[in-house]
Write a protein that holds these residues in place. Sequence first.
Motif, PDB file in Angstrom:
ATOM      1  N   LEU A 315       2.586  52.420  36.397  1.00  0.00           N
ATOM      2  CA  LEU A 315       2.947  53.863  35.834  1.00  0.00           C
ATOM      3  C   LEU A 315       1.768  54.262  34.950  1.00  0.00           C
ATOM      4  O   LEU A 315       1.615  53.698  33.917  1.00  0.00           O
ATOM      5  CB  LEU A 315       4.297  53.989  35.361  1.00  0.00           C
ATOM      6  N   SER A 316       1.108  55.337  35.313  1.00  0.00           N
ATOM      7  CA  SER A 316       0.086  55.914  34.403  1.00  0.00           C
ATOM      8  C   SER A 316       0.766  56.468  33.082  1.00  0.00           C
ATOM      9  O   SER A 316       1.985  56.628  33.057  1.00  0.00           O
ATOM     10  CB  SER A 316      -0.528  57.117  35.162  1.00  0.00           C
ATOM     11  N   PHE A 317      -0.036  56.802  32.385  1.00  0.00           N
ATOM     12  CA  PHE A 317       0.561  57.302  30.793  1.00  0.00           C
ATOM     13  C   PHE A 317       1.166  58.564  30.790  1.00  0.00           C
ATOM     14  O   PHE A 317       1.988  58.911  30.323  1.00  0.00           O
ATOM     15  CB  PHE A 317      -0.599  57.386  29.755  1.00  0.00           C
ATOM     16  N   ASP A 318       0.703  59.497  32.039  1.00  0.00           N
ATOM     17  CA  ASP A 318       1.363  60.569  32.218  1.00  0.00           C
ATOM     18  C   ASP A 318       2.409  60.616  33.503  1.00  0.00           C
ATOM     19  O   ASP A 318       2.828  61.344  33.864  1.00  0.00           O
ATOM     20  CB  ASP A 318       0.375  61.661  32.463  1.00  0.00           C
ATOM     21  N   GLN A 319       3.143  59.277  33.471  1.00  0.00           N
ATOM     22  CA  GLN A 319       4.272  59.009  34.200  1.00  0.00           C
ATOM     23  C   GLN A 319       4.115  59.357  35.686  1.00  0.00           C
ATOM     24  O   GLN A 319       4.892  59.825  36.564  1.00  0.00           O
ATOM     25  CB  GLN A 319       5.467  59.949  33.965  1.00  0.00           C
ATOM     26  N   VAL A 320       2.962  58.672  36.479  1.00  0.00           N
ATOM     27  CA  VAL A 320       2.790  58.744  37.650  1.00  0.00           C
ATOM     28  C   VAL A 320       2.655  57.557  38.022  1.00  0.00           C
ATOM     29  O   VAL A 320       1.676  56.787  37.995  1.00  0.00           O
ATOM     30  CB  VAL A 320       1.188  59.829  38.172  1.00  0.00           C
ATOM     31  N   PRO A 321       3.588  57.031  39.236  1.00  0.00           N
ATOM     32  CA  PRO A 321       3.518  55.734  40.029  1.00  0.00           C
ATOM     33  C   PRO A 321       2.222  55.310  40.591  1.00  0.00           C
ATOM     34  O   PRO A 321       2.018  56.519  41.696  1.00  0.00           O
ATOM     35  CB  PRO A 321       4.801  55.660  40.640  1.00  0.00           C
ATOM     36  N   PHE A 322       1.553  54.573  40.487  1.00  0.00           N
ATOM     37  CA  PHE A 322       0.441  54.446  41.385  1.00  0.00           C
ATOM     38  C   PHE A 322       0.291  52.766  41.740  1.00  0.00           C
ATOM     39  O   PHE A 322       0.843  52.028  41.005  1.00  0.00           O
ATOM     40  CB  PHE A 322      -0.898  54.756  40.650  1.00  0.00           C
ATOM     41  N   LEU A 323      -0.618  52.639  42.692  1.00  0.00           N
ATOM     42  CA  LEU A 323      -0.740  51.324  43.340  1.00  0.00           C
ATOM     43  C   LEU A 323      -1.902  50.519  42.819  1.00  0.00           C
ATOM     44  O   LEU A 323      -2.959  50.827  42.855  1.00  0.00           O
ATOM     45  CB  LEU A 323      -0.638  51.283  44.791  1.00  0.00           C
ATOM     46  N   MET A 324      -1.542  49.146  41.946  1.00  0.00           N
ATOM     47  CA  MET A 324      -2.665  48.459  41.328  1.00  0.00           C
ATOM     48  C   MET A 324      -1.924  47.085  41.170  1.00  0.00           C
ATOM     49  O   MET A 324      -0.988  47.121  40.684  1.00  0.00           O
ATOM     50  CB  MET A 324      -3.212  49.272  40.112  1.00  0.00           C
ATOM     51  N   PRO A 340     -17.178  51.414  30.479  1.00  0.00           N
ATOM     52  CA  PRO A 340     -17.070  50.187  30.505  1.00  0.00           C
ATOM     53  C   PRO A 340     -16.434  49.627  29.185  1.00  0.00           C
ATOM     54  O   PRO A 340     -16.118  48.576  29.020  1.00  0.00           O
ATOM     55  CB  PRO A 340     -18.709  49.802  30.285  1.00  0.00           C
ATOM     56  N   ASP A 341     -16.470  50.558  28.204  1.00  0.00           N
ATOM     57  CA  ASP A 341     -15.779  50.224  27.032  1.00  0.00           C
ATOM     58  C   ASP A 341     -14.127  50.278  27.219  1.00  0.00           C
ATOM     59  O   ASP A 341     -13.444  49.564  26.570  1.00  0.00           O
ATOM     60  CB  ASP A 341     -16.020  51.351  25.648  1.00  0.00           C
ATOM     61  N   ALA A 342     -13.500  50.656  28.186  1.00  0.00           N
ATOM     62  CA  ALA A 342     -12.129  50.628  28.477  1.00  0.00           C
ATOM     63  C   ALA A 342     -11.646  49.712  29.636  1.00  0.00           C
ATOM     64  O   ALA A 342     -10.862  49.850  30.193  1.00  0.00           O
ATOM     65  CB  ALA A 342     -11.697  52.045  28.776  1.00  0.00           C
ATOM     66  N   ALA A 343     -12.933  49.067  29.925  1.00  0.00           N
ATOM     67  CA  ALA A 343     -12.677  48.147  31.229  1.00  0.00           C
ATOM     68  C   ALA A 343     -11.529  47.183  31.183  1.00  0.00           C
ATOM     69  O   ALA A 343     -10.832  46.751  32.028  1.00  0.00           O
ATOM     70  CB  ALA A 343     -14.066  47.544  31.670  1.00  0.00           C
ATOM     71  N   PHE A 344     -11.062  46.698  29.891  1.00  0.00           N
ATOM     72  CA  PHE A 344     -10.005  45.692  29.609  1.00  0.00           C
ATOM     73  C   PHE A 344      -8.876  46.326  29.275  1.00  0.00           C
ATOM     74  O   PHE A 344      -7.943  45.618  29.053  1.00  0.00           O
ATOM     75  CB  PHE A 344     -10.412  44.643  28.682  1.00  0.00           C
ATOM     76  N   LYS A 345      -8.503  47.668  29.429  1.00  0.00           N
ATOM     77  CA  LYS A 345      -7.596  48.441  29.048  1.00  0.00           C
ATOM     78  C   LYS A 345      -6.732  48.125  30.015  1.00  0.00           C
ATOM     79  O   LYS A 345      -6.928  48.412  31.272  1.00  0.00           O
ATOM     80  CB  LYS A 345      -7.951  49.961  28.665  1.00  0.00           C
ATOM     81  N   HIS A 346      -5.203  48.153  29.726  1.00  0.00           N
ATOM     82  CA  HIS A 346      -4.228  47.969  30.672  1.00  0.00           C
ATOM     83  C   HIS A 346      -4.370  49.427  31.341  1.00  0.00           C
ATOM     84  O   HIS A 346      -4.201  50.688  30.934  1.00  0.00           O
ATOM     85  CB  HIS A 346      -2.917  47.901  30.045  1.00  0.00           C
ATOM     86  N   PRO A 347      -3.944  49.515  32.877  1.00  0.00           N
ATOM     87  CA  PRO A 347      -4.143  50.538  33.648  1.00  0.00           C
ATOM     88  C   PRO A 347      -3.205  51.687  33.160  1.00  0.00           C
ATOM     89  O   PRO A 347      -3.105  52.753  33.534  1.00  0.00           O
ATOM     90  CB  PRO A 347      -3.862  50.090  34.929  1.00  0.00           C
ATOM     91  N   ALA A 348      -1.851  51.260  32.674  1.00  0.00           N
ATOM     92  CA  ALA A 348      -0.721  52.289  32.052  1.00  0.00           C
ATOM     93  C   ALA A 348      -1.267  53.116  31.127  1.00  0.00           C
ATOM     94  O   ALA A 348      -0.286  54.176  30.820  1.00  0.00           O
ATOM     95  CB  ALA A 348       0.391  51.289  31.968  1.00  0.00           C
ATOM     96  N   PHE A 349      -2.364  52.828  30.590  1.00  0.00           N
ATOM     97  CA  PHE A 349      -2.733  53.729  29.329  1.00  0.00           C
ATOM     98  C   PHE A 349      -3.679  54.606  29.701  1.00  0.00           C
ATOM     99  O   PHE A 349      -4.272  55.557  28.929  1.00  0.00           O
ATOM    100  CB  PHE A 349      -3.508  52.948  27.930  1.00  0.00           C
ATOM    101  N   PRO A 415       5.865  49.034  32.147  1.00  0.00           N
ATOM    102  CA  PRO A 415       4.839  49.461  31.307  1.00  0.00           C
ATOM    103  C   PRO A 415       4.543  48.635  29.939  1.00  0.00           C
ATOM    104  O   PRO A 415       5.738  48.297  29.271  1.00  0.00           O
ATOM    105  CB  PRO A 415       5.073  50.815  31.002  1.00  0.00           C
ATOM    106  N   PRO A 416       3.589  48.567  29.333  1.00  0.00           N
ATOM    107  CA  PRO A 416       3.538  47.787  27.865  1.00  0.00           C
ATOM    108  C   PRO A 416       4.013  48.607  26.873  1.00  0.00           C
ATOM    109  O   PRO A 416       4.445  50.063  27.024  1.00  0.00           O
ATOM    110  CB  PRO A 416       1.911  47.813  27.801  1.00  0.00           C
ATOM    111  N   PRO A 417       4.370  48.019  25.556  1.00  0.00           N
ATOM    112  CA  PRO A 417       4.902  48.819  24.610  1.00  0.00           C
ATOM    113  C   PRO A 417       3.863  50.067  24.186  1.00  0.00           C
ATOM    114  O   PRO A 417       2.773  50.185  24.446  1.00  0.00           O
ATOM    115  CB  PRO A 417       4.570  47.634  23.385  1.00  0.00           C
ATOM    116  N   LYS A 418       4.458  51.071  23.699  1.00  0.00           N
ATOM    117  CA  LYS A 418       4.140  52.341  23.262  1.00  0.00           C
ATOM    118  C   LYS A 418       3.869  53.259  24.560  1.00  0.00           C
ATOM    119  O   LYS A 418       3.194  54.343  24.390  1.00  0.00           O
ATOM    120  CB  LYS A 418       2.708  52.073  22.340  1.00  0.00           C
TER     121      LYS A 418
END
Length: 597
Positions: A315-324, A340-349, A415-418
């Motif tokens: 689920l994206s940060f703005d509450q849209v379920p997507f496939l990944m 590239p700076d956000a490449a390791f960021k969790h998709p849900a953020f 989703p992860p914390p926060k």
Amino acid sequence: MFKKANRIEPKRKNIEKRKKFNPWITQIFSHQGYVTLLTGCYSCQWKLRQWEKTKPGSCCCNLKEQLFCPFLLISFILSVIFLYLWIETSNEYFNFDWVVFLGTGQWIFCSIFILSLAGILTAYSSLLLLLGFLLLWEGVELYLHWCHKILVLVVILLCVVFMLIICKFWKERWLVVGLSLKIFAPYVHLCSVTLMIVLSWPVALYVAYLEREVRIRRHMMTRSEKKRLKRCNIFRRLRGLQVAVGLPFFLILLCLYLMPLGIYSPCIQKEEDLGPKPFLLGHRGAPMLGPENTMMSFEKAVEQGAYGLETDIHLSFDQVPFLMHDFDLRRTTNIMEVLPDAAFKHPAFFNWNFLSTLNAGEWFVDPQRRPFLNMKPLSEEDKKRARNQSIPKLADLLKLAKKEKKFVIFDLYGPPPKHPLRHTFVRKIVEVILASRIEQHLIFWLPGHDKKYVKFLAPGVQHVSRSLSIEKLTKENVSRINVDYKKISYSKMGDYKAANIKVNLYVVNEPWLFSLAWCSSITSVTTDNIALLSQINHPQFFMTPRFYMFMWICMDIVSAIVIFAIFYIRWRREMTKAKLFQSSTIFSGSNSRSPSE
């Protein structure tokens, strides 16, 4: 005279040419050259010379070589086990390469590299063992060069290290070996008996040769009591060699003859007892035909006749379920180029507005990043289509499933914390499912969170469990389970069938595993290789009990007759040679006495 001389001169020239080439030809094709080749490969002694043969009953090598021989045998056994293990776990190659990607950031077919390494190690140790056997056959004393000794120890070390790693991190791979034996055991039995027939020739030859030596030596020792007393111990050695070679051979052969009594294979059953072909669920669509978890991949799965579609939901940060599937966007999108700076960021953020702009198919066309080595080449049309793929929403997949009447099963990642939907993500998924107006029975609900809420709001959804306990499933009124193919007991499938519980296995890509599932009455399988498995119309390695019994008995009878004939022929020939030698010595002895008379 002049004409005759012209006729003779070409002949002389030909003779001179033959004399020049003969030494070279005989060095290569003579028996001495053959033995030199063997010793050169085994002992690194390439000088062409006459080798003295070891006498029967004497040791084939010195004490140091005797101590190292077990290491050579161990290296062969370990390398064969390692190779078989890695071949039979080919169904797990993608997962292994994915783990390597998580650690290195590079998609490389590390599984194929290890397979090649295992093949090289097995070939090397097998070659050394074969060379040693041929040298023993020729009666040449064994001496393994120190380079080979070091490499043999390296082979043992590599095999032990890799198998220890597998035992610690991938214990389930050993379960795959057990599954492979369930289906291949009947064929291993037949091939092993065939191998014993081949081995019976050198064994029979050696045993008969030792018997000839015993009889000749006994005949020679009757001339002098002194010689007999000195050499009497040699007979024990020769008889000991006969027992050491012949007895294990016949014990192994007897075990192989009785081996089918302990074999259980689901693919040995009556034709009328064979269940229907398992249904196919496309794992992330059809990831060998299109980029995983994209609409192209799911549409390709539908084209291949998929029974259902499997996916993974974030689920994206703005509450849209997507496939990944992954927990970052590096592998299946162009995030490294865009941000590239956000490449390791969790998709849900990420917000959906940003996620929807990422390319989710360009990587699939790149030959260096293709996910499966055995993928078929893409057409130009499919390449163009893949390059234009983006991350789909869950609503897009539900729309396709509703149109094509396909079942949908999914893994739902919390989703992860926060994250704003940290504790209410299930309710959002149910909301999207109800909004799509898809028939509720087409949804296989796998997540274990908030089941009461799901049952209340969407009572038509089919709940799927991961539990293997029939009692628990019956109590919870669950009629379908989703299980790793390595963790289920195939011999207990009749119990699930009697309890009216349907079983789905994941992830099954290899035809032999699919055949095992089919023979075990599995209801459905989740697969990456839907294009290949959809073409299988009958389980591979299937045979009826009557046919296997016929093959078993015929193989045992024929092999016993052939092996007996081989031993009889070799024994008779060697005894004939012994009798001829005895008669020739008697004849020569009588001739030596006649002049004095």
